[in-house]
Design a protein around this motif. Structure first.
Motif, PDB file in Angstrom:
ATOM      1  N   HIS A  86       0.851  -1.183   0.000  1.00  0.00           N
ATOM      2  CA  HIS A  86       0.000   0.000   0.000  1.00  0.00           C
ATOM      3  C   HIS A  86       0.894   1.242   0.000  1.00  0.00           C
ATOM      4  CE1 HIS A  86      -2.861   3.039   1.413  1.00  0.00           C
ATOM      5  NE2 HIS A  86      -3.830   2.189   1.159  1.00  0.00           N
ATOM      6  N   PRO A  87       0.519   2.306  -0.726  1.00  0.00           N
ATOM      7  CA  PRO A  87       1.357   3.524  -0.741  1.00  0.00           C
ATOM      8  C   PRO A  87       1.644   4.084   0.652  1.00  0.00           C
ATOM      9  CG  PRO A  87      -0.307   3.623  -2.466  1.00  0.00           C
ATOM     10  CD  PRO A  87      -0.632   2.418  -1.634  1.00  0.00           C
ATOM     11  N   LYS A  88       0.743   3.822   1.606  1.00  0.00           N
ATOM     12  CA  LYS A  88       0.945   4.272   2.992  1.00  0.00           C
ATOM     13  C   LYS A  88       1.286   3.086   3.891  1.00  0.00           C
ATOM     14  CE  LYS A  88      -1.999   8.371   2.577  1.00  0.00           C
ATOM     15  NZ  LYS A  88      -3.168   9.116   3.133  1.00  0.00           N
ATOM     16  N   TYR A  89       2.120   2.207   3.370  1.00  0.00           N
ATOM     17  CA  TYR A  89       2.475   0.988   4.101  1.00  0.00           C
ATOM     18  C   TYR A  89       3.063   1.298   5.479  1.00  0.00           C
ATOM     19  CZ  TYR A  89       4.904  -3.287   5.412  1.00  0.00           C
ATOM     20  OH  TYR A  89       5.349  -4.385   6.111  1.00  0.00           O
ATOM     21  N   ASN A 152      -4.940   6.129  -3.845  1.00  0.00           N
ATOM     22  CA  ASN A 152      -4.916   4.834  -3.152  1.00  0.00           C
ATOM     23  C   ASN A 152      -5.947   3.844  -3.672  1.00  0.00           C
ATOM     24  OD1 ASN A 152      -2.843   5.822  -1.504  1.00  0.00           O
ATOM     25  ND2 ASN A 152      -4.292   6.589   0.025  1.00  0.00           N
ATOM     26  N   HIS A 153      -6.418   4.048  -4.902  1.00  0.00           N
ATOM     27  CA  HIS A 153      -7.193   2.998  -5.555  1.00  0.00           C
ATOM     28  C   HIS A 153      -6.233   1.873  -5.946  1.00  0.00           C
ATOM     29  CE1 HIS A 153      -9.959   6.485  -6.733  1.00  0.00           C
ATOM     30  NE2 HIS A 153     -10.686   5.708  -5.949  1.00  0.00           N
ATOM     31  N   VAL A 154      -6.699   0.647  -5.806  1.00  0.00           N
ATOM     32  CA  VAL A 154      -5.887  -0.492  -6.211  1.00  0.00           C
ATOM     33  C   VAL A 154      -6.434  -1.051  -7.518  1.00  0.00           C
ATOM     34  CG1 VAL A 154      -7.204  -2.066  -4.682  1.00  0.00           C
ATOM     35  CG2 VAL A 154      -4.965  -2.759  -5.571  1.00  0.00           C
ATOM     36  N   TYR A 155      -5.557  -1.160  -8.507  1.00  0.00           N
ATOM     37  CA  TYR A 155      -5.887  -1.725  -9.810  1.00  0.00           C
ATOM     38  C   TYR A 155      -5.257  -3.115  -9.900  1.00  0.00           C
ATOM     39  CZ  TYR A 155      -6.863   3.152 -11.063  1.00  0.00           C
ATOM     40  OH  TYR A 155      -7.353   4.433 -11.098  1.00  0.00           O
ATOM     41  N   PHE A 156      -5.963  -4.048 -10.532  1.00  0.00           N
ATOM     42  CA  PHE A 156      -5.391  -5.378 -10.745  1.00  0.00           C
ATOM     43  C   PHE A 156      -5.978  -5.970 -12.010  1.00  0.00           C
ATOM     44  CE2 PHE A 156      -9.093  -5.696  -8.093  1.00  0.00           C
ATOM     45  CZ  PHE A 156      -9.768  -6.853  -8.469  1.00  0.00           C
ATOM     46  N   ASP A 184      -9.790  -0.720   0.639  1.00  0.00           N
ATOM     47  CA  ASP A 184     -10.424  -1.659   1.571  1.00  0.00           C
ATOM     48  C   ASP A 184     -11.271  -2.712   0.852  1.00  0.00           C
ATOM     49  OD1 ASP A 184     -12.580  -0.159   0.700  1.00  0.00           O
ATOM     50  OD2 ASP A 184     -13.243   0.452   2.706  1.00  0.00           O
ATOM     51  N   GLY A 185     -11.267  -2.683  -0.482  1.00  0.00           N
ATOM     52  CA  GLY A 185     -12.012  -3.667  -1.260  1.00  0.00           C
ATOM     53  C   GLY A 185     -13.384  -3.198  -1.703  1.00  0.00           C
TER      54      GLY A 185
END
Length: 361
Positions: A86-89, A152-156, A184-185
């Motif tokens: 995550h970018p804010k890991y 912080n959108h996650v693309y896959f 968060d999904g």
């Protein structure tokens, strides 16, 4: 005698100089089978997915196997796939992974996205954020790469799962798509198909075959992806919200038998690739050089070739590939490519390990 000795010394140093100039890489992690994905933790240690189902933490020169990994459906091209932080890991500790999973109804498996945290040598707090359906015993086109945007959108990505005539063009079905979720999904309210009846709400773009490379362009913030074509026609695309990228209605490739499945390379209303390879190079992994470590190479795009076993340096002019230069020739099947926290480029090679690309002096 002195003259002969002097020439020997000169020859020796010339040899050393030529050797150092010809050395393209340094081995960082050895003895890996298939480093499908890897990412750097804040302490510069590396988390590595082995396709067979292992998660390796490489730290202080040692490979530590992490326990608690999800159950992997290992079949053909399916296995443990990509991994990203995550970018804010540093604040939340979330690690995101894609893998082939047999969870859910039906025989076989399909691609899943999970997040979890690392506690010592164990994965904890596992949450499955997305699981494609239905399961199928087809052994190919699982995708899958992960990328995060500035929000912080996650693309896959998920490949068409070998069902090209049904999945890629149908937004009510998984497969042949690039998806976007909140971290968060949950589904973003502005996803393109949230108000379309029966559509898979997580879809961001469709009409893809098997995307195995995806990165946010750090210079433009656009999403770049590449995907395997059939026989010929591997593509680089700039991903756009809600757009159709044509597979299999338009392609520069043909069936493996040599016969055509479409006579169109472009269709009005569908996106064209910005670049394509014929013959196919079987691309996997991609990264933009965004540091000053490589001089004039900054801004270039690097793509791995599974088929021809090299790393290609794509020189860009705007959004066009102007020229290609082959690096690491015959090193092996290049599976993954990342830029480290130190600005150097690292390359995962099947049946070899992870190497650091050395700048030319």
């Amino acid at each position: 005698m002195k003259l002969k000795f002097s020439f020997s010394i000169i020859a020796f140093f010339l040899f050393l100089n030529s050797f150092s100039q010809s050395k393209e890489y340094e081995v960082i992690v050895s003895d890996l089978s298939n480093p499908w994905g890897f990412t750097f933790l804040p302490d510069n240690s590396i988390l590595i997915t082995e396709k067979e189902g292992k998660l390796i933490h490489f730290k202080n020169g040692k490979k530590i196997e992490i326990s608690g990994v999800p159950k992997i459906y290992l079949r053909g091209q399916g296995g443990f796939l990509d991994i990203e932080l995550h970018p804010k890991y540093k604040e939340n500790g979330w690690i995101y992974m894609t893998y082939a999973s047999s969870e859910g109804k039906g025989n076989g498996g399909n691609t899943a996205l999970m997040r979890a945290r690392l506690n010592g040598t164990q994965l904890i707090n596992q949450e499955i954020l997305y699981k494609a359906t239905p399961n199928t015993t087809r052994s190919y086109h699982f995708g899958s790469r992960i990328a995060f945007d500035a929000n912080n959108h996650v693309y896959f990505s998920i490949g068409d799962r070998g069902n090209r005539d049904v999945n890629p063009q149908n937004i009510t079905k998984d497969g042949g798509k690039i998806y976007r979720l909140n971290d968060d999904g949950s589904v973003p309210k502005d996803n393109p198909f949230v108000n379309v009846r029966n559509a898979k709400k997580a879809i961001f773009s469709y009409g893809h075959r098997n995307p195995q490379g995806m990165k946010i362009n750090p210079f433009t913030n656009e999403i770049w992806s590449h995907e395997h074509g059939p026989k010929g026609g591997d593509e680089i695309n700039i991903i756009k919200k809600g757009k159709n990228f044509g597979w299999p209605k338009a392609s520069f490739g043909v069936n493996y038998s040599g016969t055509k499945f479409t006579n169109k390379t472009s269709i009005s209303g569908m996106e064209n690739p910005i670049y394509y390879w014929t013959p196919s190079i079987a691309p996997s992994g991609m990264v933009f050089i965004n540091s000053d470590k490589y001089g004039k190479w900054k801004g270039n795009l690097l793509v791995g070739s599974l088929k021809f076993q090299y790393l290609t340096r794509c020189i860009l002019k705007g959004n066009k590939v102007f020229k290609e230069v082959k690096l690491l020739k015959d090193i092996g099947r290049v599976r993954s490519v990342e830029q480290g926290l130190d600005g150097f480029i690292y390359v995962g090679v099947e049946n070899f390990g992870i190497v650091k690309l050395l700048p030319k002096e």
